[in-house]
Design an enzyme around this catalytic site. Structure first.
Site, PDB file in Angstrom:
ATOM      1  N   CYS A 142      -4.015  -1.245  -7.236  1.00 52.86           N
ATOM      2  CA  CYS A 142      -4.960  -0.375  -6.555  1.00 52.86           C
ATOM      3  C   CYS A 142      -5.338   0.836  -7.418  1.00 52.86           C
ATOM      4  O   CYS A 142      -5.954   0.686  -8.462  1.00 52.86           O
ATOM      5  CB  CYS A 142      -4.405   0.034  -5.192  1.00 52.86           C
ATOM      6  SG  CYS A 142      -5.667   0.704  -4.076  1.00 52.86           S
ATOM      7  N   LYS A 163     -14.465   4.612   2.521  1.00 52.01           N
ATOM      8  CA  LYS A 163     -13.215   3.926   2.207  1.00 52.01           C
ATOM      9  C   LYS A 163     -13.322   2.438   2.533  1.00 52.01           C
ATOM     10  O   LYS A 163     -13.860   2.052   3.573  1.00 52.01           O
ATOM     11  CB  LYS A 163     -12.060   4.542   2.998  1.00 52.01           C
ATOM     12  CG  LYS A 163     -10.698   3.958   2.653  1.00 52.01           C
ATOM     13  CD  LYS A 163      -9.591   4.657   3.421  1.00 52.01           C
ATOM     14  CE  LYS A 163      -8.229   4.114   3.040  1.00 52.01           C
ATOM     15  NZ  LYS A 163      -7.129   4.790   3.783  1.00 52.01           N
ATOM     16  N   SER A 192      -7.198  -1.080   0.636  1.00 48.46           N
ATOM     17  CA  SER A 192      -7.195   0.241   1.255  1.00 48.46           C
ATOM     18  C   SER A 192      -7.454   1.257   0.146  1.00 48.46           C
ATOM     19  O   SER A 192      -6.529   1.746  -0.492  1.00 48.46           O
ATOM     20  CB  SER A 192      -5.850   0.515   1.943  1.00 48.46           C
ATOM     21  OG  SER A 192      -5.823   1.807   2.508  1.00 48.46           O
ATOM     22  N   HIS A 235      -3.802  -4.756  -2.111  1.00 50.46           N
ATOM     23  CA  HIS A 235      -2.388  -4.534  -1.790  1.00 50.46           C
ATOM     24  C   HIS A 235      -1.758  -5.810  -1.250  1.00 50.46           C
ATOM     25  O   HIS A 235      -1.432  -5.906  -0.059  1.00 50.46           O
ATOM     26  CB  HIS A 235      -2.250  -3.409  -0.756  1.00 50.46           C
ATOM     27  CG  HIS A 235      -2.469  -2.051  -1.316  1.00 50.46           C
ATOM     28  ND1 HIS A 235      -1.520  -1.406  -2.083  1.00 50.46           N
ATOM     29  CD2 HIS A 235      -3.528  -1.212  -1.224  1.00 50.46           C
ATOM     30  CE1 HIS A 235      -1.986  -0.216  -2.438  1.00 50.46           C
ATOM     31  NE2 HIS A 235      -3.195  -0.067  -1.945  1.00 50.46           N
ATOM     32  N   GLU A 237       1.121  -6.713  -1.426  1.00 46.07           N
ATOM     33  CA  GLU A 237       2.491  -6.439  -0.994  1.00 46.07           C
ATOM     34  C   GLU A 237       2.563  -5.855   0.416  1.00 46.07           C
ATOM     35  O   GLU A 237       3.661  -5.755   0.995  1.00 46.07           O
ATOM     36  CB  GLU A 237       3.162  -5.462  -1.969  1.00 46.07           C
ATOM     37  CG  GLU A 237       2.808  -3.990  -1.806  1.00 46.07           C
ATOM     38  CD  GLU A 237       1.451  -3.594  -2.389  1.00 46.07           C
ATOM     39  OE1 GLU A 237       1.122  -2.390  -2.357  1.00 46.07           O
ATOM     40  OE2 GLU A 237       0.711  -4.487  -2.865  1.00 46.07           O
ATOM     41  N   ARG A 249      -2.719   6.899  11.256  1.00 46.33           N
ATOM     42  CA  ARG A 249      -2.501   8.197  10.600  1.00 46.33           C
ATOM     43  C   ARG A 249      -3.810   8.948  10.448  1.00 46.33           C
ATOM     44  O   ARG A 249      -3.909  10.145  10.769  1.00 46.33           O
ATOM     45  CB  ARG A 249      -1.863   7.968   9.232  1.00 46.33           C
ATOM     46  CG  ARG A 249      -1.679   9.229   8.374  1.00 46.33           C
ATOM     47  CD  ARG A 249      -1.543   8.844   6.915  1.00 46.33           C
ATOM     48  NE  ARG A 249      -2.753   8.203   6.404  1.00 46.33           N
ATOM     49  CZ  ARG A 249      -2.795   7.466   5.299  1.00 46.33           C
ATOM     50  NH1 ARG A 249      -1.698   7.255   4.591  1.00 46.33           N
ATOM     51  NH2 ARG A 249      -3.945   6.933   4.896  1.00 46.33           N
TER      52      ARG A 249
END
Length: 305
Positions: A142, A163, A192, A235, A237, A249
């Site tokens: 990333c 985003k 992300s 990502h 993972e 969040r």
């Protein structure tokens, strides 16, 4: 074969409960083999969560892997206990004389921060440059992929207007390279980030070969000609709930984020999301370890150049 990690690292207990073969340092000293040495530079705020995610990926291999944890500086962390950092992490000065079979540099929540404004930018540049001659193959995840493009190719930060968050479909563009061996022609992976990795930009400004791409998310997987740098813009993972936690969040911070794409069942954030990328995530890490690290690294790391 297992990954080898410190006896009391939280990841050891979590992975053991998942029936993943973890070998503690105490047991590993009695093994008479040449394990792979992998260094993990963890730039994420929630370091324990990221450790578990990445060590879960590294465990899906017949190879024994010794993992060293590296932090970028000694600043106090808001999300990780100082005792954890002092017990399990090393500073770059402590490892810079070593050579490693593999290096993983994680992403970081710095998508809207210019490189020169990142407080540890100079140290990160030093580590990336160091990896040229001290690491067989480096995996940039990333934001780290964007940082590596700056270091290796002089490319300035490319930032999206909004985003990118969600799970996107990608096309495998290369059929025979072992890094994507076993990949479906089309597969899902989470993203992300604010960073932009447009295929035409990468092709015009680098010698990287693009292995996988998405109409919406751009380049997902790209590799240097010598296989020593691997760029993963997403990502793989991530846990099933990681995007959810990031979304909640940002909602709590009043940022009015867009809901992650193709993630929640029925596009309903009140429903529990499920992983649709886990198999390809494990396959990517296993292929990297086997074909780009184990198959290429010298038996004597001292001869690495």
């Amino acid at each position: 074969m297992p990954i080898r990690i410190p006896d009391k690292l939280p990841a050891a207990g979590v992975l053991s409960e998942e029936n993943i073969f973890v070998m503690t340092e105490t047991r590993a000293v009695h093994q008479d083999i040449r394990p792979l040495r992998v260094l993990l530079l963890n730039l994420m705020p929630k370091k324990i969560e990221t450790e578990i995610q990445l060590m879960r990926m590294l465990s899906n291999s017949p190879l024994q892997v010794n993992v060293d944890l590296l932090r970028i500086d000694n600043r106090e962390s808001k999300n990780t206990p100082i005792t954890h950092l002092e017990t399990f992490y090393q500073d770059f000065a402590q490892v810079k004389q070593n050579k490693y079979d593999g290096l993983i540099i994680t992403g970081a929540p710095l998508g809207l921060v210019q490189f020169d404004d990142v407080v540890y930018w100079d140290t990160l540049v030093e580590i990336i440059e160091w990896s040229r001659h001290h690491v067989t193959s480096t995996l940039f995840l990333c934001w780290a992929a964007q940082a590596a493009l700056k270091v290796f190719y002089g490319l300035e930060k490319q930032t999206r207007d909004a985003k990118l968050s969600g799970v996107y479909e990608h096309r495998r563009l290369v059929a025979l390279d072992p890094l994507v061996r076993g990949f479906d022609d089309r597969f899902l992976a989470p993203h992300s980030r604010y960073a932009s990795f447009e295929g035409n930009f990468i092709r015009a400004n680098t010698d990287l070969q693009i292995f996988a791409e998405s109409d919406e998310a751009g380049v997902y997987l790209a590799v240097s000609p010598d296989c020593r740098q691997v760029y993963v813009t997403g990502h793989p993972e991530y846990d099933a709930d990681t995007l959810h936690n990031e979304y909640q969040r940002d909602v709590g911070l009043g940022l009015a984020p867009a809901m992650p794409v193709n993630y929640y069942p029925n596009n309903d954030a009140s429903q529990t999301p499920h992983s649709s990328w886990r198999s390809h995530g494990h396959l990517l890490f296993a292929n990297w370890l086997n074909y780009y690290v184990y198959q290429l690294t010298p038996f004597d790391l001292g001869t690495l150049s």
